[in-house]
Design an enzyme around this catalytic site. Structure first.
Site, PDB file in Angstrom:
ATOM      1  N   ASP A 104      38.905  54.144  36.174  1.00 10.83           N
ATOM      2  CA  ASP A 104      40.175  54.771  36.473  1.00 10.83           C
ATOM      3  C   ASP A 104      40.799  55.194  35.143  1.00 10.83           C
ATOM      4  O   ASP A 104      40.774  54.430  34.184  1.00 10.83           O
ATOM      5  CB  ASP A 104      41.091  53.751  37.186  1.00 10.83           C
ATOM      6  CG  ASP A 104      41.930  54.390  38.264  1.00 10.83           C
ATOM      7  OD1 ASP A 104      42.648  55.344  37.935  1.00 10.83           O
ATOM      8  OD2 ASP A 104      41.868  53.937  39.421  1.00 10.83           O
ATOM      9  N   ASP A 108      44.193  59.322  37.428  1.00 11.89           N
ATOM     10  CA  ASP A 108      45.396  58.878  38.117  1.00 11.89           C
ATOM     11  C   ASP A 108      46.584  59.823  37.940  1.00 11.89           C
ATOM     12  O   ASP A 108      46.876  60.245  36.813  1.00 11.89           O
ATOM     13  CB  ASP A 108      45.774  57.499  37.542  1.00 11.89           C
ATOM     14  CG  ASP A 108      46.912  56.849  38.280  1.00 11.89           C
ATOM     15  OD1 ASP A 108      46.686  56.431  39.425  1.00 11.89           O
ATOM     16  OD2 ASP A 108      48.027  56.770  37.723  1.00 11.89           O
ATOM     17  N   GLU A 123      43.316  62.587  41.103  1.00 12.95           N
ATOM     18  CA  GLU A 123      44.277  62.207  42.140  1.00 12.95           C
ATOM     19  C   GLU A 123      45.418  63.209  42.037  1.00 12.95           C
ATOM     20  O   GLU A 123      46.271  63.103  41.159  1.00 12.95           O
ATOM     21  CB  GLU A 123      44.800  60.790  41.934  1.00 12.95           C
ATOM     22  CG  GLU A 123      45.651  60.353  43.120  1.00 12.95           C
ATOM     23  CD  GLU A 123      46.728  59.341  42.775  1.00 12.95           C
ATOM     24  OE1 GLU A 123      47.187  58.656  43.679  1.00 12.95           O
ATOM     25  OE2 GLU A 123      47.122  59.245  41.602  1.00 12.95           O
ATOM     26  N   HIS A 136      43.429  52.252  47.731  1.00 17.32           N
ATOM     27  CA  HIS A 136      44.289  51.099  47.409  1.00 17.32           C
ATOM     28  C   HIS A 136      45.775  51.398  47.539  1.00 17.32           C
ATOM     29  O   HIS A 136      46.590  50.497  47.360  1.00 17.32           O
ATOM     30  CB  HIS A 136      43.978  50.642  45.989  1.00 17.32           C
ATOM     31  CG  HIS A 136      44.411  51.662  44.969  1.00 17.32           C
ATOM     32  ND1 HIS A 136      43.794  52.897  44.869  1.00 17.32           N
ATOM     33  CD2 HIS A 136      45.408  51.662  44.065  1.00 17.32           C
ATOM     34  CE1 HIS A 136      44.403  53.600  43.921  1.00 17.32           C
ATOM     35  NE2 HIS A 136      45.383  52.877  43.415  1.00 17.32           N
ATOM     36  N   ASP A 137      46.138  52.657  47.786  1.00 15.66           N
ATOM     37  CA  ASP A 137      47.547  53.019  47.966  1.00 15.66           C
ATOM     38  C   ASP A 137      47.894  53.286  49.421  1.00 15.66           C
ATOM     39  O   ASP A 137      49.038  53.604  49.734  1.00 15.66           O
ATOM     40  CB  ASP A 137      47.864  54.321  47.212  1.00 15.66           C
ATOM     41  CG  ASP A 137      47.813  54.165  45.709  1.00 15.66           C
ATOM     42  OD1 ASP A 137      48.023  53.046  45.209  1.00 15.66           O
ATOM     43  OD2 ASP A 137      47.551  55.174  45.030  1.00 15.66           O
TER      44      ASP A 137
END
Ligand code: TEU
Ligand code: CA
Length: 579
Positions: free
Chosen positions: A97, A198, A255, A327-328
């Site tokens: 990430d 991210d 993302e 994960h969000d």
């Protein structure tokens, strides 16, 4: 041009919740290493690991205090290198990430900036003077409150789009950019395959920080709206790519929320900023106007339309990365399936659609066993900073504690973060110690060990699905084949063809030669054609078959039938090869 990652299946690991090898209640790198065989068997080629860098974990590692160190909670650099080597042995690529919109307030750069507001490190961030005792602008951060945090003892504030412990980095500063590039290249040199990047759209700022029309009673405007109006991120992204990823043929998945649609070719076209970006079009359907408390539930038709439209647009340009959850996000089974479908059949059905769409499939840990949202008995059980904020927002809007709990439980990021359910043993076999977050009480019913033993489990079905997608015979059609929606006139059916045209070669297809929108086009002259059909209804559905069935490739229920017509049981799904 065909790329090495086009036909791969990816899997996201949230390390803190994956597997705890040393019993401290926190998942770790040795835990991941010990599960590589499991992932290999599942058919995974690429693993994206959520942040494992040194961090105070205010936002669970998305607040990095040292980009060059592994968080001791997860292990050491030696563990990481062992993971790389062990993955490589199995032909698995590791993707880390990359959190470069912001760092932690504990990062050395920020500490130096605070210590010397006139020094060079202050320019790594955005420090601005307040306006008449107010913050420099009226932006509301993603995690609540102002985007501006006062610096004690001065008239200065610093900018943060997320938590106040996550100061935004100043991308206008070439020196700062160079430090980031060096860091990225340092990791790529180690043998990483690439990065998941991210919150990257946020790096471009209008450095005048103009006030915008408030959208809430707090007099602030969501930073989401601010980003929508900001132009010029492309130049920064080009510079980033040219100085790093491009030199290594790295795989990058951005993302990206609220990009300007017309910019899609610049983002993921042949020479795009990223290899791919996530497709969040279905997830955005549950955006509330004021927060999670007023977020709508998913409507099947809207969901279908969102995915179909996205597929049709994207195939003109490149590939997106398809997800059900991450994960969000809450668990997809609890979100995209009607209540009657939240069972094994429905779970397989949802997986079939997601994995056979055109694009790079990304599974999230536990998806392959059909993990579901957790039952939250109290807000005290939550860890996530965003969930805690949304709970306060809901209460401030007048909801009772119980109502606020229920509303936020639907969308809480902690739903995806509960420990991976490995077995029916204590704590789902995740840890020998005390888990850092509640274990979903349904682990005795839903766990890996049990599903390994049951032949028609969700896990075995997922294995078949991935194997089909990657099989010699169907790899090309599932990777490069066009997408055409089918049976859109039917109430509860989500269906599509994937097909390869007679004239086109695979490589022509991959560069995006699909200029016209192919609505409901019945592929007439395909050299390979597959129909993927799913019945999201409760009752069986009978559909006219517009092609002759050559072979049933997959079916989730014995009641499904493909003969003269296609009969799908309620929550039934079939994958058919057509003549
Ligand atoms: O998420 C970015 C993002 O836009 C999120 O704020 C999303 O809208 C939110 O999770 C909804 O609650 C990334 C990471 O995936 C997330 O885990 C981090 O918290 C965030 O960036 C900050 O780094
Ligand atoms: Ca541990």
């Amino acid at each position: 041009m065909n790329k090495w990652w086009h036909d791969k299946a990816a899997y996201q690991i949230y390390p803190k919740s994956f597997y705890d090898a040393n019993g401290d209640g926190i998942g770790d790198l040795q835990g991941i290493i010990s599960k590589l065989d499991y992932l290999e068997e599942l058919g995974i080629d690429i693993i994206w690991i959520s942040p494992i860098y040194k961090s105070p974990f205010v936002d669970q590692g998305y607040d990095i205090s040292d980009y060059y160190e592994i968080a001791p909670e997860f292990g050491t650099m030696e563990d990481f290198e062992e993971l790389l080597a062990q993955a490589k042995k199995r032909g698995i690529y590791i993707v880390m990430d990359l959190v470069i919109n912001h760092c932690s307030d504990q990062h050395e750069w920020f500490q130096k900036a605070l210590a010397d507001p006139e020094g060079e490190y202050a320019d790594y961030f955005y420090f601005r003077a307040g306006k008449n005792g107010n913050p420099p602008s009226n932006y509301r951060s993603y995690f609540g409150g102002s985007c501006w945090e006062p610096v004690p003892g001065t008239d200065q504030y610093y900018f943060h789009a997320f938590a106040k412990e996550q100061p935004d980095l100043n991308w206008e500063n070439p020196k700062m950019r160079q430090e980031i590039y060096d860091m990225i290249n340092w990791w790529l040199e180690k043998g990483l395959a690439g990065f998941r990047i991210d919150a990257i759209i946020n790096i471009k700022k209008d450095i005048n920080f103009p006030d915008l029309e408030p959208d809430g009673p707090d007099g602030l405007v969501s930073y989401f709206r601010v980003v929508e109006q900001t132009r010029g991120v492309g130049q920064l992204l080009k510079d980033l790519k040219n100085n790093t990823f491009a030199k290594y043929d790295a795989f990058t998945v951005g993302e990206v929320f609220n990009m300007h649609e017309e910019e899609l070719p610049e983002f993921i076209g042949e020479d795009g900023h990223f290899s791919t970006i996530f497709d969040f079009s279905a997830h955005c359907l549950s955006e509330g106007e004021h927060g999670w408390y007023d977020a709508p539930d998913i409507d099947f038709k809207e969901w279908r339309e969102a995915i179909v439209n996205s597929q049709l647009e994207v195939q003109k340009v490149g590939f997106k990365a398809n997800i059900i959850e991450n994960h969000d996000e809450p668990r997809g089974v609890s979100r995209f399936l009607p209540e009657y479908a939240r069972n094994e059949a429905g779970t397989k059905m949802l997986g079939t659609i997601s994995l056979l769409l055109r694009g790079i499939p990304f599974l999230y840990q536990g998806q392959e066993i059909g993990m579901q949202n957790c039952v939250w008995d109290s807000s005290e059980e939550w860890d996530d900073i965003s969930t805690k904020d949304q709970y306060q927002v809901a209460k401030a809007a007048g909801l009772s504690e119980k109502e606020a709990l229920d509303k936020c439980a639907r969308l809480s990021r902690d739903n995806a973060r509960t420990p991976m359910q490995w077995s029916g043993e204590r704590c789902a076999g995740f840890t020998q110690g005390t888990p850092w977050l509640k274990v979903n009480p349904n682990y005795s019913k839903i766990n890996v060990e049990k599903q390994q033993q049951e032949e028609d489990s969700v896990l075995h079905y997922y294995k078949k699905l991935i194997a089909l997608r990657k099989s010699e015979e169907f790899k090309e059609v599932f990777t490069y084949g066009r997408f055409a929606p089918a049976y859109e006139e039917q109430e509860n059916i989500m269906a599509f063809y994937r097909y390869l045209d007679k004239e086109e070669t695979a490589s022509e297809e991959s560069v995006g030669v699909f200029h016209k929108r192919q609505e409901n086009q019945e592929p007439a002259s395909s050299r390979k054609r597959v129909l993927v059909a799913a019945n999201f209804g409760k009752d069986a559905a009978e559909l006219p078959l517009k092609c002759k069935v050559k072979k049933v490739l997959l079916s989730n229920l014995p009641e499904n039938q493909a003969g003269e017509t296609l009969v799908l049981a309620g929550c039934g799904t079939m994958v058919l090869e057509c003549e």
